[in-house]
Design a protein around this motif. Sequence first.
Motif, PDB file in Angstrom:
ATOM      1  N   SER A  44       0.980  -1.309  -0.088  1.00  0.00           N
ATOM      2  CA  SER A  44      -0.064   0.088  -0.063  1.00  0.00           C
ATOM      3  C   SER A  44       0.987   1.163  -0.103  1.00  0.00           C
ATOM      4  N   LYS A  45       0.082   2.475  -0.096  1.00  0.00           N
ATOM      5  CA  LYS A  45       0.907   3.583   0.065  1.00  0.00           C
ATOM      6  C   LYS A  45       1.208   3.974   1.189  1.00  0.00           C
ATOM      7  N   ARG A  46       0.783   3.473   2.272  1.00  0.00           N
ATOM      8  CA  ARG A  46       1.411   3.583   3.516  1.00  0.00           C
ATOM      9  C   ARG A  46       2.681   2.795   3.829  1.00  0.00           C
ATOM     10  N   GLY A  47       2.913   1.856   2.808  1.00  0.00           N
ATOM     11  CA  GLY A  47       4.167   1.090   2.922  1.00  0.00           C
ATOM     12  C   GLY A  47       5.349   1.974   2.222  1.00  0.00           C
ATOM     13  N   VAL A  48       4.723   2.947   1.037  1.00  0.00           N
ATOM     14  CA  VAL A  48       5.728   3.638   0.396  1.00  0.00           C
ATOM     15  C   VAL A  48       5.974   4.739   1.183  1.00  0.00           C
ATOM     16  N   GLN A  49       5.069   5.276   2.271  1.00  0.00           N
ATOM     17  CA  GLN A  49       5.343   6.374   2.986  1.00  0.00           C
ATOM     18  C   GLN A  49       6.549   5.914   4.255  1.00  0.00           C
ATOM     19  N   ALA A  50       6.391   4.428   4.580  1.00  0.00           N
ATOM     20  CA  ALA A  50       7.387   4.286   5.436  1.00  0.00           C
ATOM     21  C   ALA A  50       8.721   3.881   4.684  1.00  0.00           C
ATOM     22  N   GLN A  51       8.707   3.478   3.576  1.00  0.00           N
ATOM     23  CA  GLN A  51      10.110   3.555   2.854  1.00  0.00           C
ATOM     24  C   GLN A  51      10.746   4.645   2.737  1.00  0.00           C
ATOM     25  N   LEU A  52       9.980   5.758   2.481  1.00  0.00           N
ATOM     26  CA  LEU A  52      10.324   7.196   2.366  1.00  0.00           C
ATOM     27  C   LEU A  52      10.877   7.627   3.735  1.00  0.00           C
ATOM     28  N   ALA A  53      10.173   7.413   4.609  1.00  0.00           N
ATOM     29  CA  ALA A  53      10.711   7.673   6.177  1.00  0.00           C
ATOM     30  C   ALA A  53      11.925   7.175   6.370  1.00  0.00           C
ATOM     31  N   LEU A  54      12.188   5.757   6.046  1.00  0.00           N
ATOM     32  CA  LEU A  54      13.202   4.839   6.421  1.00  0.00           C
ATOM     33  C   LEU A  54      14.439   5.553   5.499  1.00  0.00           C
ATOM     34  N   ALA A  55      14.160   5.949   4.312  1.00  0.00           N
ATOM     35  CA  ALA A  55      15.358   6.708   3.563  1.00  0.00           C
ATOM     36  C   ALA A  55      15.859   7.766   4.007  1.00  0.00           C
ATOM     37  N   ARG A  56      14.825   8.702   4.814  1.00  0.00           N
ATOM     38  CA  ARG A  56      15.214   9.972   5.377  1.00  0.00           C
ATOM     39  C   ARG A  56      16.144   9.736   6.857  1.00  0.00           C
ATOM     40  N   LEU A  57      15.493   8.427   7.396  1.00  0.00           N
ATOM     41  CA  LEU A  57      16.436   8.390   8.538  1.00  0.00           C
ATOM     42  C   LEU A  57      17.736   7.708   8.314  1.00  0.00           C
ATOM     43  N   ARG A  58      17.827   6.929   7.227  1.00  0.00           N
ATOM     44  CA  ARG A  58      19.272   6.523   6.860  1.00  0.00           C
ATOM     45  C   ARG A  58      20.081   7.769   6.368  1.00  0.00           C
ATOM     46  N   GLY A  59      19.585   8.753   5.827  1.00  0.00           N
ATOM     47  CA  GLY A  59      20.277   9.832   5.522  1.00  0.00           C
ATOM     48  C   GLY A  59      20.604  10.470   6.987  1.00  0.00           C
ATOM     49  N   PHE A  60      19.947  10.499   8.096  1.00  0.00           N
ATOM     50  CA  PHE A  60      20.266  10.992   9.240  1.00  0.00           C
ATOM     51  C   PHE A  60      21.439  10.051   9.736  1.00  0.00           C
ATOM     52  N   HIS A  61      21.386   8.855   9.828  1.00  0.00           N
ATOM     53  CA  HIS A  61      22.122   7.764  10.177  1.00  0.00           C
ATOM     54  C   HIS A  61      22.299   6.666   9.231  1.00  0.00           C
ATOM     55  N   PRO A  62      23.651   6.815   8.688  1.00  0.00           N
ATOM     56  CA  PRO A  62      23.853   5.821   7.489  1.00  0.00           C
ATOM     57  C   PRO A  62      24.065   4.380   7.882  1.00  0.00           C
ATOM     58  N   GLY A  63      24.327   4.067   9.272  1.00  0.00           N
ATOM     59  CA  GLY A  63      24.462   2.831   9.768  1.00  0.00           C
ATOM     60  C   GLY A  63      22.835   2.216  10.150  1.00  0.00           C
ATOM     61  N   LEU A  64      21.899   2.843   9.949  1.00  0.00           N
ATOM     62  CA  LEU A  64      20.460   2.595  10.637  1.00  0.00           C
ATOM     63  C   LEU A  64      20.420   0.971  10.031  1.00  0.00           C
ATOM     64  N   VAL A  65      19.949   0.150  11.216  1.00  0.00           N
ATOM     65  CA  VAL A  65      19.449  -1.290  11.044  1.00  0.00           C
ATOM     66  C   VAL A  65      18.229  -1.297  11.257  1.00  0.00           C
ATOM     67  N   THR A  66      17.411  -2.047  10.176  1.00  0.00           N
ATOM     68  CA  THR A  66      16.004  -2.064   9.768  1.00  0.00           C
ATOM     69  C   THR A  66      15.830  -3.624   9.754  1.00  0.00           C
ATOM     70  N   TRP A  67      14.533  -3.850  10.608  1.00  0.00           N
ATOM     71  CA  TRP A  67      14.184  -5.401  10.654  1.00  0.00           C
ATOM     72  C   TRP A  67      12.699  -5.233  10.385  1.00  0.00           C
ATOM     73  N   GLY A  68      11.975  -6.375   9.497  1.00  0.00           N
ATOM     74  CA  GLY A  68      10.654  -6.455   9.207  1.00  0.00           C
ATOM     75  C   GLY A  68      10.299  -7.604   9.819  1.00  0.00           C
ATOM     76  N   LEU A  69       8.812  -7.601  10.388  1.00  0.00           N
ATOM     77  CA  LEU A  69       8.387  -8.964  11.061  1.00  0.00           C
ATOM     78  C   LEU A  69       7.096  -9.223  10.252  1.00  0.00           C
ATOM     79  N   SER A  70       7.067 -10.517   9.722  1.00  0.00           N
ATOM     80  CA  SER A  70       5.603 -10.872   9.282  1.00  0.00           C
ATOM     81  C   SER A  70       5.422 -12.408   9.486  1.00  0.00           C
ATOM     82  N   ALA A  71       4.049 -12.740   9.451  1.00  0.00           N
ATOM     83  CA  ALA A  71       3.751 -14.242   9.530  1.00  0.00           C
ATOM     84  C   ALA A  71       3.265 -14.786   8.160  1.00  0.00           C
ATOM     85  N   THR A  72       2.625 -13.993   7.390  1.00  0.00           N
ATOM     86  CA  THR A  72       2.023 -14.453   6.242  1.00  0.00           C
ATOM     87  C   THR A  72       2.632 -13.748   5.046  1.00  0.00           C
TER      88      THR A  72
END
Length: 819
Positions: free
Chosen positions: A165-193
């Motif tokens: 969804s576009k909410r996921g795209v919004q999250a992608q852009l926020a993550l890209a911004r945070l990586r710009g603030f902190h290049p070593g940012l570690v990101t994990w996703g959780l899912s069951a299905t």
Amino acid sequence: MSANEAGARAAAWMAGRGWQPFAFQQEVWQAVDQGRSGMLHATTGSGKTYAVWLGMLDALLRRHPHGRGAEPLRVVWLTPMRALASDTTKALAEPLRELAPNWTIGLRTGDTPSAERARQDRRMPTVLVTTPESLTLMLTREHAREELSGVEYVVIDEWHELIGSKRGVQAQLALARLRGFHPGLVTWGLSATLGNLEDAMHVLCGPQPDPAPRLVRGRIDKTLVIDTLIPPDPGKYSWAGHLGVRMQMPVVEEIDRSGTTLVFTNVRSQAEVWYQLLLEARPEWAGHIALHHGSLDKATREWVENGLKEGTLRAVVATSSLDLGVDFLPVERVLQVGSAKGVARMMQRAGRSGHAPGRPSRVTLVPTNTMEIIEAAAARWAARSGRVEKRTPPERPLDVLVQHVVTVALGGGFRADELFAEVTSAWSYRKLTRAEFDWVVAFCERGGESLGAYPEYHRIVRGEDAIYRVQDSGVARRHRLGVGTIVSDAAMQVKYLTGAHIGTMEEGFIARLKPGDHFFFAGKLLEFVRVRDMAAYVRKATKNKGTVPTWMGSKMALSTELSDAVLEMMQSAAQGDFLEPELEAARPMLLTQQRLSKIPTPHTLLVEAYQSREGQHLYIYPFAGRNVHLGLASLLAWRLAREAPNTFSISINDYGFELVSAAPFDVEPVTSQRVFSGTDLLHDVLASLNSTELAQRRFREIARVAGLISTGYPGQPKSTRQLQASSALFFEVFRKYDAGNLLLNQAENEVLSQELEISRLGETLRRMRAKQLVFAPLRHPSPMSLPLMVERFREKLTTESLATRLERILRDMEADDAA
């Protein structure tokens, strides 16, 4: 460092509770210690949260030894739902209290009180649990870089719920911004299905993560029981909902025999109906059963959620509002009324029961028509075979990018080259061209070719230092109020005359009510009194009858994976194999279908023809879901009329579609499969539909996400009519004076990709051409064709007239059978 050393604190904390870490949890601890991002896929209730959180907490404590003061913000935990955010905060707080008692945890969503927000603004907690929208709002703050540059970890819970969804795209852009603030940012996703884990991980981590991300599969033994509440007499013929009310007592008896039970429905109106059905059968359950969906007041939803956690409720009727990972340990059973329409959704809902390691999860499917009995067997087979749906992200949604550009301009500003590099590091924008990006920036700066004369659309200004910023306070306020990508029709508050709040309802339903009308909402029968200040005022009704509200939103379509599984079940029946209990229950219908026509299979395409007083009917069964069938039916009707002018009526469901014409038409283009050609597909699909109307409807959502129209200010919301008029005006202005506007192109692309699923439509045509076409002339409507007739009748007949028509059709069939 070894996995044991990396997770020493985590293992010790678990041991203190008598727990032994699973191998997948230790694998995550090691990957986090190595600074690697990744994706954890594990069964619901197996310990995903502590796998990631304990690993991150352990690593943080080694880098930042626990002292007397709280660490600044280090971890952001994103959840797709507010209810899940509250539950997650409590789970994360437990180890934090013991391992780092001076570190703090906070919750920030749309429900967070202003006083708590103010405290967080003065000093952010060490760990912040929030939603994509609230994180984006934090990025609009002038000092966002300073406040968020210390974030070392981001976790996105229930990633499968966001990615498509576009909410996921919004999250992608926020993550890209945070990586710009902190290049070593570690990101994990959780899912069951999820069916495409590798793809989902790369969407989360970006196109070129370094070091390479880690995919961890949590394989633990957890029993998943999928069974069906089989109706006593499904009958030979079936149409949508005809078994619904007949399943009332079987459902009540299942709840009677079970502990706490969740009863899932697919839509809110169905949830309201089933809550009343349960109370009608067991009045003594009043106060012990509840209703939960997204339109109910927050206080009501929280009361229901607490009742589930404490085990004080016997049953709760719910929609997708309770789909996600809130921890309801007392829940023993899940009942799914109607088809879940997808394997992943069914498994997700099953996981609401037995939500702990070692406990079995059980979902019982409650069919509302005979085809759904077959779907139930198909869903179980697909789940056992691991045929789970894939989720793919939207490609380059420019409305979300327009919103993001203004967000970043508010949050300290940006230079164009730097922001382009940052945006294209997000998966959905990896193919974004510089020309498209420059158009978006120019649109935010001047409003495009047609809005240059209006200052309110000059949202960003380029300074002498080449940094774009927002300078107008009115623009800033409107933008912050409009942040987000969740778009729905304007909702009206529903209140008692005393002012007590009950929930919200779409304006379209309220507009159809007259004073004195009765309707069911929030499990109560209410009398409509009046509308004032965008609120509908009601009182408790004294009568015992009323209508059920309807909510806008398309019906869920059957997924490809479940459609294919249904055809596998049909193949078994065609070969005389009725070993599954569901197939045995559906045997009368299947045998009738075989006698009057043919049974569709994975290798055959069934086409039926029938002549009635209405005219000539053609039924085609691609089993591709209702969205694809709408496009297919329109396409084939247009192609047939192109060969010989004619007018067709159309009816669709998840299994097939009907074309009916008063004038006779030649079926040879269908039987020869000539009209299934993929040549000029895009041109023919657009020509066969009112694509301008579809695009205009889609543009309403795009205009709101892009900030062109506002839903109003708190206490001063705009009506649906105002929003539609505003978006329609923009649509026409852009078409006439700004034909190159990329938001118009996006509207057309979204119609094709989302509403009509053009890629799936093309693939369906290819599969149709590859199958053996079986042509079956009918003397009477077949069990497969009758539901399509009913769908068409519903649009023009009252309930009583429809029942009379069906009774006559079925009586004629039975008389012919007896003869």
